[in-house]
Design a protein around this motif. Structure first.
Motif, mmCIF file in Angstrom:
data_model
loop_
_atom_site.group_PDB
_atom_site.id
_atom_site.type_symbol
_atom_site.label_atom_id
_atom_site.label_comp_id
_atom_site.label_asym_id
_atom_site.label_seq_id
_atom_site.Cartn_x
_atom_site.Cartn_y
_atom_site.Cartn_z
ATOM 1 N N THR A 40 0.929 -1.271 0.007
ATOM 2 C CA THR A 40 -0.103 0.066 -0.149
ATOM 3 C C THR A 40 0.804 1.133 -0.026
ATOM 4 O O THR A 40 0.636 2.124 -0.843
ATOM 5 C CB THR A 40 -0.711 -0.074 1.117
ATOM 6 N N GLY A 41 1.574 1.379 0.866
ATOM 7 C CA GLY A 41 2.742 2.160 0.894
ATOM 8 C C GLY A 41 3.569 2.534 -0.282
ATOM 9 O O GLY A 41 3.683 3.774 -0.690
ATOM 10 N N THR A 42 3.919 1.651 -0.931
ATOM 11 C CA THR A 42 4.768 1.678 -2.392
ATOM 12 C C THR A 42 3.875 2.137 -3.374
ATOM 13 O O THR A 42 4.138 2.941 -4.210
ATOM 14 C CB THR A 42 5.430 0.243 -2.717
ATOM 15 N N PHE A 43 2.208 1.766 -3.279
ATOM 16 C CA PHE A 43 1.580 2.233 -4.337
ATOM 17 C C PHE A 43 1.160 3.563 -4.161
ATOM 18 O O PHE A 43 1.261 4.526 -5.160
ATOM 19 C CB PHE A 43 0.249 1.289 -4.134
ATOM 20 N N PHE A 44 0.995 4.034 -2.918
ATOM 21 C CA PHE A 44 0.881 5.434 -2.712
ATOM 22 C C PHE A 44 2.135 6.600 -3.010
ATOM 23 O O PHE A 44 1.874 7.448 -3.364
ATOM 24 C CB PHE A 44 0.295 5.822 -1.304
ATOM 25 N N GLY A 45 3.122 5.909 -2.848
ATOM 26 C CA GLY A 45 4.337 6.528 -3.149
ATOM 27 C C GLY A 45 4.521 6.806 -4.425
ATOM 28 O O GLY A 45 4.807 7.923 -5.079
ATOM 29 N N VAL A 46 4.150 5.901 -5.540
ATOM 30 C CA VAL A 46 4.348 5.974 -6.924
ATOM 31 C C VAL A 46 3.150 6.798 -7.178
ATOM 32 O O VAL A 46 3.506 7.785 -7.965
ATOM 33 C CB VAL A 46 4.120 4.425 -7.528
ATOM 34 N N VAL A 47 2.222 7.024 -6.621
ATOM 35 C CA VAL A 47 1.029 8.006 -6.870
ATOM 36 C C VAL A 47 1.293 9.271 -6.519
ATOM 37 O O VAL A 47 1.135 10.295 -7.412
ATOM 38 C CB VAL A 47 -0.491 7.718 -6.178
ATOM 39 N N ALA A 48 1.947 9.634 -5.411
ATOM 40 C CA ALA A 48 2.503 10.799 -5.094
ATOM 41 C C ALA A 48 3.699 11.327 -5.971
ATOM 42 O O ALA A 48 3.689 12.494 -6.172
ATOM 43 C CB ALA A 48 2.909 10.655 -3.512
ATOM 44 N N VAL A 49 4.605 10.399 -6.110
ATOM 45 C CA VAL A 49 5.557 10.912 -7.058
ATOM 46 C C VAL A 49 5.188 11.287 -8.396
ATOM 47 O O VAL A 49 5.587 12.325 -8.984
ATOM 48 C CB VAL A 49 6.731 9.638 -7.197
ATOM 49 N N ASN A 50 4.266 10.618 -9.029
ATOM 50 C CA ASN A 50 3.738 11.003 -10.311
ATOM 51 C C ASN A 50 2.754 12.133 -10.303
ATOM 52 O O ASN A 50 2.237 12.585 -11.283
ATOM 53 C CB ASN A 50 3.197 9.780 -10.974
ATOM 54 N N LEU A 51 2.467 12.451 -9.077
ATOM 55 C CA LEU A 51 1.396 13.667 -9.031
ATOM 56 C C LEU A 51 -0.009 13.247 -9.681
ATOM 57 O O LEU A 51 -0.627 14.338 -10.016
ATOM 58 C CB LEU A 51 2.061 15.023 -9.454
ATOM 59 N N TRP A 52 -0.365 12.173 -9.614
ATOM 60 C CA TRP A 52 -1.739 11.874 -9.930
ATOM 61 C C TRP A 52 -2.657 12.120 -9.266
ATOM 62 O O TRP A 52 -2.527 12.318 -8.152
ATOM 63 C CB TRP A 52 -1.679 10.270 -10.235
ATOM 64 N N GLU A 53 -3.875 12.428 -9.798
ATOM 65 C CA GLU A 53 -5.084 12.881 -9.008
ATOM 66 C C GLU A 53 -5.661 11.598 -8.678
ATOM 67 O O GLU A 53 -5.856 10.479 -9.124
ATOM 68 C CB GLU A 53 -6.076 13.433 -9.998
ATOM 69 N N PHE A 54 -5.804 11.676 -7.400
ATOM 70 C CA PHE A 54 -6.397 10.309 -6.456
ATOM 71 C C PHE A 54 -7.467 10.732 -5.590
ATOM 72 O O PHE A 54 -7.206 11.740 -4.989
ATOM 73 C CB PHE A 54 -5.161 9.771 -5.802
ATOM 74 N N PRO A 55 -8.742 10.330 -5.797
ATOM 75 C CA PRO A 55 -9.869 10.805 -4.982
ATOM 76 C C PRO A 55 -9.376 10.574 -3.477
ATOM 77 O O PRO A 55 -8.986 9.736 -3.190
ATOM 78 C CB PRO A 55 -11.179 9.874 -5.423
ATOM 79 N N SER A 56 -10.266 11.459 -2.749
ATOM 80 C CA SER A 56 -9.942 11.705 -1.347
ATOM 81 C C SER A 56 -10.834 10.158 -0.727
ATOM 82 O O SER A 56 -11.902 10.162 -0.930
ATOM 83 C CB SER A 56 -10.529 12.892 -0.722
ATOM 84 N N PRO A 57 -10.144 9.717 0.462
ATOM 85 C CA PRO A 57 -10.930 8.674 1.196
ATOM 86 C C PRO A 57 -12.349 9.173 1.868
ATOM 87 O O PRO A 57 -13.139 8.600 2.248
ATOM 88 C CB PRO A 57 -9.786 8.213 2.391
ATOM 89 N N LEU A 58 -12.374 10.613 1.924
ATOM 90 C CA LEU A 58 -13.467 11.125 2.569
ATOM 91 C C LEU A 58 -14.745 10.920 1.728
ATOM 92 O O LEU A 58 -15.738 10.797 2.301
ATOM 93 C CB LEU A 58 -13.104 12.797 2.617
ATOM 94 N N TYR A 59 -14.482 10.688 0.578
ATOM 95 C CA TYR A 59 -15.723 10.413 -0.388
ATOM 96 C C TYR A 59 -16.358 8.976 0.018
ATOM 97 O O TYR A 59 -17.492 8.839 -0.163
ATOM 98 C CB TYR A 59 -15.410 10.269 -1.796
ATOM 99 N N ILE A 60 -15.459 8.109 0.317
ATOM 100 C CA ILE A 60 -16.020 6.651 0.731
ATOM 101 C C ILE A 60 -16.805 6.788 2.054
ATOM 102 O O ILE A 60 -17.716 6.358 2.231
ATOM 103 C CB ILE A 60 -14.789 5.965 1.025
ATOM 104 N N ILE A 61 -16.408 7.708 2.942
ATOM 105 C CA ILE A 61 -17.067 7.906 4.376
ATOM 106 C C ILE A 61 -18.374 8.622 4.074
ATOM 107 O O ILE A 61 -19.302 8.037 4.735
ATOM 108 C CB ILE A 61 -16.217 8.677 5.205
ATOM 109 N N ILE A 62 -18.443 9.367 3.286
ATOM 110 C CA ILE A 62 -19.591 10.122 2.739
ATOM 111 C C ILE A 62 -20.371 9.188 2.126
ATOM 112 O O ILE A 62 -21.771 9.153 2.639
ATOM 113 C CB ILE A 62 -19.340 11.461 2.028
#
Length: 78
Positions: A40-62
């Motif tokens: 999970t950390g590696t996946f989110f690290g790749v997402v952060a490095v590439n500056l990809w748009e990723f939806p907020s987890p807050l939408y799942i809670i809503i």
């Protein structure tokens, strides 16, 4: 692309260093949790490095609590 490869290599090195110790001690639960968190950390690290748009987890809670809120509003008559 180079930064993504660097993040994956660092994640693999962390796994190579820590996972054999857990395997030898036969700590299966810790091995499973560590592997999941490392992936999970590696996946989110790749997402952060590439500056990809990723939806907020807050939408799942809503999405989960919106029907509960509507049900409670219906029950209480608000």
């Amino acid at each position: 692309m180079l930064l993504s490869i660097a993040v994956v290599i660092v994640g693999c090195l962390m796994g190579v260093i820590d996972l054999p110790k857990l395997w030898r001690k036969k700590e299966w639960k810790e091995l499973t949790v560590y592997s999941c968190l490392l992936l999970t950390g590696t996946f989110f690290g790749v997402v952060a490095v590439n500056l990809w748009e990723f939806p907020s987890p807050l939408y799942i809670i809503i999405w989960i609590y919106k029907p509960v809120n509507q049900l409670l509003a219906f029950i209480t008559g608000s």
